[in-house]
Design a protein around this motif. Structure first.
Motif, PDB file in Angstrom:
ATOM      1  N   GLU A   1     -33.173 -29.968  61.582  1.00  0.00           N
ATOM      2  CA  GLU A   1     -32.929 -28.880  60.628  1.00  0.00           C
ATOM      3  C   GLU A   1     -31.973 -27.878  61.260  1.00  0.00           C
ATOM      4  O   GLU A   1     -32.225 -27.347  62.340  1.00  0.00           O
ATOM      5  N   LYS A   2     -30.861 -27.594  60.563  1.00  0.00           N
ATOM      6  CA  LYS A   2     -29.839 -26.669  61.062  1.00  0.00           C
ATOM      7  C   LYS A   2     -29.740 -25.500  60.099  1.00  0.00           C
ATOM      8  O   LYS A   2     -29.522 -25.674  58.904  1.00  0.00           O
ATOM      9  N   TYR A   3     -29.881 -24.267  60.626  1.00  0.00           N
ATOM     10  CA  TYR A   3     -29.797 -23.062  59.799  1.00  0.00           C
ATOM     11  C   TYR A   3     -28.389 -22.478  59.850  1.00  0.00           C
ATOM     12  O   TYR A   3     -27.590 -22.801  60.737  1.00  0.00           O
ATOM     13  N   ASP A   4     -28.078 -21.618  58.887  1.00  0.00           N
ATOM     14  CA  ASP A   4     -26.753 -21.001  58.836  1.00  0.00           C
ATOM     15  C   ASP A   4     -26.449 -20.292  60.155  1.00  0.00           C
ATOM     16  O   ASP A   4     -27.316 -19.609  60.715  1.00  0.00           O
ATOM     17  N   PRO A   5     -25.197 -20.412  60.652  1.00  0.00           N
ATOM     18  CA  PRO A   5     -24.877 -19.858  61.968  1.00  0.00           C
ATOM     19  C   PRO A   5     -24.761 -18.329  61.952  1.00  0.00           C
ATOM     20  O   PRO A   5     -24.467 -17.722  60.916  1.00  0.00           O
ATOM     21  N   GLU A   6     -24.969 -17.747  63.127  1.00  0.00           N
ATOM     22  CA  GLU A   6     -24.749 -16.309  63.324  1.00  0.00           C
ATOM     23  C   GLU A   6     -23.412 -16.143  64.046  1.00  0.00           C
ATOM     24  O   GLU A   6     -23.221 -16.629  65.157  1.00  0.00           O
ATOM     25  N   TYR A   7     -22.482 -15.436  63.380  1.00  0.00           N
ATOM     26  CA  TYR A   7     -21.124 -15.270  63.926  1.00  0.00           C
ATOM     27  C   TYR A   7     -21.080 -14.094  64.900  1.00  0.00           C
ATOM     28  O   TYR A   7     -21.618 -13.017  64.620  1.00  0.00           O
TER      29      TYR A   7
END
Length: 583
Positions: free
Chosen positions: A332-338
């Protein structure tokens, strides 16, 4: 003893050579342009005494006076300074470009010569001996020049623009106010704050001038072709000595005002070459490094790890896209933090940008993280370069194993025997119909429905009453601020608390966004007079216009002086009040 004598002699020779390298011998002119009936003062200056001085022939000039010799020597803080000059007063014999040839002198048994100088002689003037006014001196003593670090960059390659003020040593600058500001259309731009102005002595227009950098901007072109830069103009307030002194011995000064403008510049932006351009190229220009790292590669099922994709180096970091992380579907991959850790200085953008992904495995096993590819254009080598990250595995421990979805369940066939050796059993089944009423026809349903209708009617009545009360007390509440201005104000509040000069860049954007919303036109490039006339036609009162002009003057002054002692909180309140009055 002989060895010591040789050593001392060698040391003395080295010192002498070092001193020789600092010897200066130059020609200084009182002016480079004059009328044929005017006088020209020519001085040959040196910083070390010499012998056998030989002046040029002064062809095409009449020598009215000279040579007069002047010597100055001082010893301050253990350091000796020396200057000597030979001065002539000349009058040109004809008009045109006239050359003053080289002079020569022998210093420490070495012959030094000056560089030839050129003067422009025009037609005779009406009164050559009339003293110049303060404005005359200011006009010939102040220049604003814009220079480019690179006038032929590639698309998305950084360019530094420096605005330098050149001023004669005979004038003193009291203050300056920007009156025209470039907008840098088709560029990404960022002003570099100047914490302290540093004046340096230089040669400009064949004369000795002081120079100071007033404004530096980093640009990244977003379009190819010939891109024009708007001029930058300043209004300067100067003091000019009269050569006389008052009763107390203080010099008497004359005031003058001059507007200087850096001429129009254009940058010829080259498009990126098509030859060798990879299909996955996304616009990065510079020199970069790629890394993909996990906070941990061994973990239990349902635990998390952080995988960071990072681009570091020098180039258009704020404008590029970080490549996306690709993982097996079982993770499971969550939206990245930029994260943006980019600094902008005279060399352009440098630092890093990254995307940090939270990854959670649900099943035990070993999962490969494949290499990520990133392509950029290197303007130094004029070629495209592709980087690949190192692959690694995520090892997940736990009792829950990923189901084998590719395996199919066995098929079991049921066969009916044809032999009469078996007798089939017959069953008599009695079916009873169970009659039930649907829930939406029950009494409970109707009671709940009635309660919901009553509650909805009550809430609607309360809301209408509140709206009526608010409307009567405030004659219609003002519209909510536009999202853009709201976001900018939030950022400005943060910068004001930090006492960050970037606050005034955001403040300028807020002010002109509000004015555009109020007037329906972009007033950021309008002059002060045009802006006032537009606001007056829209019915803005004089007090509001004066407050807009005052905060805009403050913004311009602080942005281009880089002052860190500005009243940030006070200006933020003024800005809030203006936006409230406009919208």
């Amino acid at each position: 003893m002989k060895r010591w004598v040789v050593l001392l002699f060698s040391l003395f020779s080295l010192v002498s050579k070092a001193q020789d390298s600092d010897i200066k011998f130059e020609t200084v002119l009182s002016k480079v342009k004059l009328g044929q009936n005017e006088r020209l003062r020519v001085s040959f200056e040196m910083n070390k005494d010499g012998d056998f001085f030989e002046a040029p022939s002064f062809e095409n000039f009449e020598v009215l006076m000279g040579p007069s010799q002047s010597i100055s020597s001082s010893f301050i803080n253990g350091k000796r300074s020396f200057s000597k000059s030979y001065t002539y007063v000349l009058r040109p014999k004809k008009q045109g470009q006239l050359i003053i040839d080289s002079a020569s002198i022998s210093i420490d048994n070495t012959v030094y010569t000056t560089d030839p100088k050129t003067v422009l002689v025009t037609a005779p003037i009406d009164n050559p001996n009339a003293p110049k006014t303060a404005q005359d001196i200011a006009d010939e003593s102040l220049y604003l020049v814009a220079t480019l670090s690179n006038d032929k960059p590639y698309l998305n390659q950084g360019v530094l623009v420096t605005y330098t003020l050149y001023f004669s040593p005979r004038v003193y600058i009291n203050n300056f106010i920007p009156v025209e500001n470039p907008t840098y259309k088709n560029f990404w731009s960022q002003d570099l704050p100047i914490k302290e102005y540093e004046t340096r002595r230089t040669t400009f227009k064949n004369e000795s001038f002081n120079a100071v950098d007033l404004k530096t901007v980093v640009l990244y072109p977003q379009k190819s072709g010939s891109l024009a830069l708007d001029p930058f103009a300043l209004e300067l307030y100067v003091q000019i000595p009269t050569g006389r002194r008052d009763f107390f011995g203080d010099p008497i000064m004359r005031s003058a005002t001059k507007t200087v403008k850096a001429g129009d510049l254009s940058i010829n932006v080259k498009d990126l070459p098509e030859q060798g351009k990879p299909s996955n190229y996304s616009g990065a220009v510079g020199d970069f490094k790629l890394s993909v790292d996990a906070s941990r590669t061994s973990l239990e099922a349902n635990e998390s790890t952080q995988i960071k994709v990072k681009i570091a180096g020098k180039g258009n970091l704020k404008l590029l896209s970080v490549p996306e992380l690709s993982l097996p579907s079982a993770l499971e991959k969550y939206d990245p933090e930029y994260t943006d850790d980019v600094r902008v200085n005279r060399e352009g953008m440098n630092g890093s940008v990254s995307n940090s992904y939270t990854v959670v495995p649900r099943y035990a096993g070993s999962y490969p993280v494949d290499p990520i590819e990133f392509t950029y254009f290197d303007p130094n080598s004029k070629s495209y370069k592709t980087l690949n990250s190192d692959p690694f595995d995520l090892t997940v421990e736990g009792s829950s194993v990923l189901p084998n979805t590719s395996a199919s369940a066995p098929i079991v066939e049921k066969n009916t025997p044809t032999s009469s050796g078996f007798k089939s059993n017959a069953y008599q089944t009695s079916l009873v119909t169970i009659v039930t009423s649907p829930w939406f026809e029950s009494n409970t349903f109707y009671i709940i429905l009635a309660l919901l209708v009553i509650i909805g009617f009550t809430i609607n009545s309360i809301i209408n009453a509140l709206k009526a009360n608010l409307g009567s007390s405030d004659q219609g509440t003002k519209k909510a601020l536009p999202k853009k201005i709201k976001a900018l104000l939030k950022r400005a509040e943060k910068l004001a608390k930090e006492q960050n000069p970037e606050f005034y860049s955001i403040a300028s954007e807020i002010l002109f966004s509000g004015l555009e919303k109020y007037s329906g036109v972009d007033l950021s490039t309008a002059s002060k007079q045009e802006r006032e006339e537009k606001l007056q036609t829209l019915g803005a009162d004089t007090n509001l216009i004066e407050r807009i002009n005052a905060i805009n003057d403050r913004i311009l002054l602080v942005r281009y002086s880089g002052s860190a002692s500005a009243p940030f909180e006070e200006d933020l309140k003024v800005l809030h009040k203006i936006i409230d009055d406009l919208l």
